[in-house]
Scaffold this motif. Structure first.
Motif, PDB file in Angstrom:
ATOM      1  N   UNK A   1       0.854  -1.203   0.000  1.00 56.47           N
ATOM      2  CA  UNK A   1       0.000   0.000   0.000  1.00 56.47           C
ATOM      3  C   UNK A   1       0.885   1.246   0.000  1.00 56.47           C
ATOM      4  N   UNK A   2       0.739   2.118  -0.990  1.00 53.93           N
ATOM      5  CA  UNK A   2       1.620   3.284  -1.027  1.00 53.93           C
ATOM      6  C   UNK A   2       1.290   4.280   0.081  1.00 53.93           C
ATOM      7  N   UNK A   3       2.325   4.955   0.579  1.00 56.68           N
ATOM      8  CA  UNK A   3       2.129   6.034   1.553  1.00 56.68           C
ATOM      9  C   UNK A   3       1.286   7.105   0.852  1.00 56.68           C
ATOM     10  N   UNK A   4       0.128   7.440   1.438  1.00 59.05           N
ATOM     11  CA  UNK A   4      -0.807   8.368   0.775  1.00 59.05           C
ATOM     12  C   UNK A   4      -0.130   9.677   0.391  1.00 59.05           C
ATOM     13  N   UNK A   5       0.678  10.184   1.297  1.00 58.95           N
ATOM     14  CA  UNK A   5       1.281  11.511   1.089  1.00 58.95           C
ATOM     15  C   UNK A   5       2.320  11.499  -0.029  1.00 58.95           C
ATOM     16  N   UNK A   6       3.020  10.381  -0.192  1.00 60.09           N
ATOM     17  CA  UNK A   6       4.049  10.331  -1.250  1.00 60.09           C
ATOM     18  C   UNK A   6       3.392  10.056  -2.598  1.00 60.09           C
ATOM     19  N   UNK A   7       2.399   9.180  -2.592  1.00 57.22           N
ATOM     20  CA  UNK A   7       1.674   8.904  -3.843  1.00 57.22           C
ATOM     21  C   UNK A   7       1.001  10.190  -4.357  1.00 57.22           C
ATOM     22  N   UNK A   8       0.347  10.910  -3.460  1.00 55.10           N
ATOM     23  CA  UNK A   8      -0.311  12.166  -3.851  1.00 55.10           C
ATOM     24  C   UNK A   8       0.696  13.182  -4.366  1.00 55.10           C
TER      25      UNK A   8
ATOM     26  N   UNK B   1       9.984   5.824  -4.338  1.00 55.32           N
ATOM     27  CA  UNK B   1      11.234   6.049  -3.611  1.00 55.32           C
ATOM     28  C   UNK B   1      11.992   7.232  -4.229  1.00 55.32           C
ATOM     29  N   UNK B   2      11.961   7.336  -5.566  1.00 47.71           N
ATOM     30  CA  UNK B   2      12.629   8.458  -6.236  1.00 47.71           C
ATOM     31  C   UNK B   2      12.033   9.784  -5.767  1.00 47.71           C
ATOM     32  N   UNK B   3      10.685   9.817  -5.718  1.00 48.57           N
ATOM     33  CA  UNK B   3      10.004  11.054  -5.308  1.00 48.57           C
ATOM     34  C   UNK B   3      10.350  11.382  -3.855  1.00 48.57           C
ATOM     35  N   UNK B   4      10.296  10.371  -3.013  1.00 48.12           N
ATOM     36  CA  UNK B   4      10.590  10.570  -1.587  1.00 48.12           C
ATOM     37  C   UNK B   4      12.014  11.111  -1.383  1.00 48.12           C
ATOM     38  N   UNK B   5      12.948  10.535  -2.121  1.00 48.52           N
ATOM     39  CA  UNK B   5      14.364  10.935  -1.988  1.00 48.52           C
ATOM     40  C   UNK B   5      14.608  12.340  -2.536  1.00 48.52           C
TER      41      UNK B   5
END
Ligand code: F3S
Length: 433
Positions: free
Chosen positions: A210-217, A298-302
């Protein structure tokens, strides 16, 4: 009278001509001019009269706002229904400030707070508990129905109302939300029209968990910007019914799409009401495609920058709840903090922790034993807007940790995934040892 392009009814023309006085004529003029800029052909009635205003804070440089409010009050003009408004910027009881911070807040930044709140009350504010960005939750009760036309402005509330409730609202700016609520009319364009609700992006979620809502958004917001995405593959993780857990997820997901991009509406295949009703027919012919897998998230998060002055130091404060937490989220965080500390044989949270929620949810939660247990750990529950607290030179010295992508985007707060933030609070990170 102004020159205008849209078609107006005789009644609307009469208002422009001053039938109900100069102030109402000006309000109508503003709505018409705004509509003309965006190519609206007409004004349409607001069908959900409880407005939601974005401007909740009494900053002195908002002088034109205060002047306009004054004119409304003198002309005895109110909104048709009572409205809610974004959260307050200060809460000294639960978000303690040092003397310097207090001085700056009281004398400089928010010196007009009480004055402005008095103005809001006179123009139609619902009550003293109406200060939250999650006005649409059950406890607060400003809940539009499917197909309702709204005059709201707060971006996280607009995207929720459009997407999860199936209401219709554009991303208005401050004051236009109020003017639409006074006249009971808004210009018809963009997300008010069937055509404007069509998706121009097909987003396919292919993650292994399940993707982290905040990172997916955030990922979707940064990719599609102000366009409408139709998301496949998320119902696998969220199911096909809007329940309490899903409400919290979609609230956070939507706020991230709206702040990391400028999304006003999204559709989730098999879950959100328009997607359930209309399915693939909501996709435009030449819709672009965006595939999201674990690596992309992960790319977006980083890519999130760390903007603290002392980047290597541990956070000294955590804000959880931007947008404000739902009751279920508040309970969930509280259990995790209380039980986690017990497991670690610790009595107190390992950094200053503030959970933010609406005044109504807070009051409900305060009656529970869990609230009393949470408070014993030193964590606080507030109805403040964390962004209003932190977005100034004085409080910028704090190293704020948050799991809100909206707060990260508009301040120097550092983003942590929910599990990482919990580790900081429980002292599970290596800096705490
Ligand atoms: Fe709400 Fe303030 Fe965050 S209005 S969404 S708590 S920035």
């Amino acid at each position: 009278m102004i020159n205008y392009k849209m078609t107006l009814t005789d009644d609307e023309v009469a208002i422009l001509n001053g039938r109900y006085g100069e102030v109402k004529a000006k309000i109508m003029e503003t709505l018409v001019m705004f509509g003309d800029i965006f190519g609206a052909k007409r004004l349409v009635p607001v069908t959900h009269h409880e407005g939601h205003l974005v401007t909740s804070f009494g900053i002195p440089f908002l002088k034109p706002t205060f002047t306009t409010m004054d004119k409304l009050i003198k002309a005895n003009i109110q909104t048709i229904g009572k409205f809610t408004v974004d959260p307050r910027p200060i809460d000294y009881e639960n978000v303690k400030c040092n003397p310097l911070e207090k001085l700056v807040f009281n004398k400089i930044l928010y010196s007009k707070q009480a004055f402005y709140e008095d103005q809001l009350m006179k123009v139609g504010l619902k009550d003293n508990n109406a200060f939250t960005c999650t006005c649409y939750l059950d406890e607060v009760g400003n809940q539009p129905k499917y197909g309702d036309i709204l005059s709201w402005a707060e971006s996280s509330a607009v995207v929720y109302a459009n997407s999860v409730l199936g209401a219709r609202c554009n991303r208005n700016s401050g004051m236009l939300d109020l003017f639409g609520s006074i006249m009971g009319k808004v210009p018809e364009f963009g997300l008010l029209l069937d055509e404007g609700r069509k998706a121009t992006w097909r987003v396919i979620v292919k993650t292994t968990k399940k993707p982290e809502a905040q990172i997916l958004g955030s990922a979707i917001g940064m990719k599609v910007m102000e366009d409408v995405p139709y998301v496949y593959g998320l119902d696998k993780w969220l199911g096909n019914e809007i329940n309490d857990e899903v409400i919290g997820y979609l609230k956070d997901f939507g706020a991230a799409t709206a702040s990391n991009g400028a999304v006003g509406l999204y559709h989730i295949d098999g879950l959100t009401p328009e997607a359930k009703k209309l399915g693939d027919s909501l996709l435009s012919e030449n819709a672009k495609e965006y595939i999201i897998d674990d690596a992309e998230l992960e790319r977006v998060y980083k890519s999130y920058p760390i903007m603290w002055k002392k980047k290597d130091k541990r956070a000294d404060m955590a804000f959880i709840g931007c947008p404000h937490l739902t009751y279920t989220q508040l309970e969930d965080w509280s259990y995790k903090i209380v039980d986690g500390l017990k497991k670690n044989k610790l009595a107190k949270v390992q950094l200053r922790t503030i959970l933010t929620t609406s005044p109504d949810v807070r009051m409900k939660f305060m009656k529970t034993p869990l609230y009393r247990e949470l408070i014993k750990t030193g964590a606080k529950v507030s109805s403040i807007c964390p962004l209003m607290y932190t977005n100034n030179p004085i409080t910028k010295i704090h190293r704020i940790a948050t799991s809100s992508n909206k707060l990260r985007t508009y301040s120097i707060a550092r983003y942590y995934k929910d599990s990482e933030l919990l580790d900081l609070i429980l002292g599970n990170d290596k800096e705490a040892k």
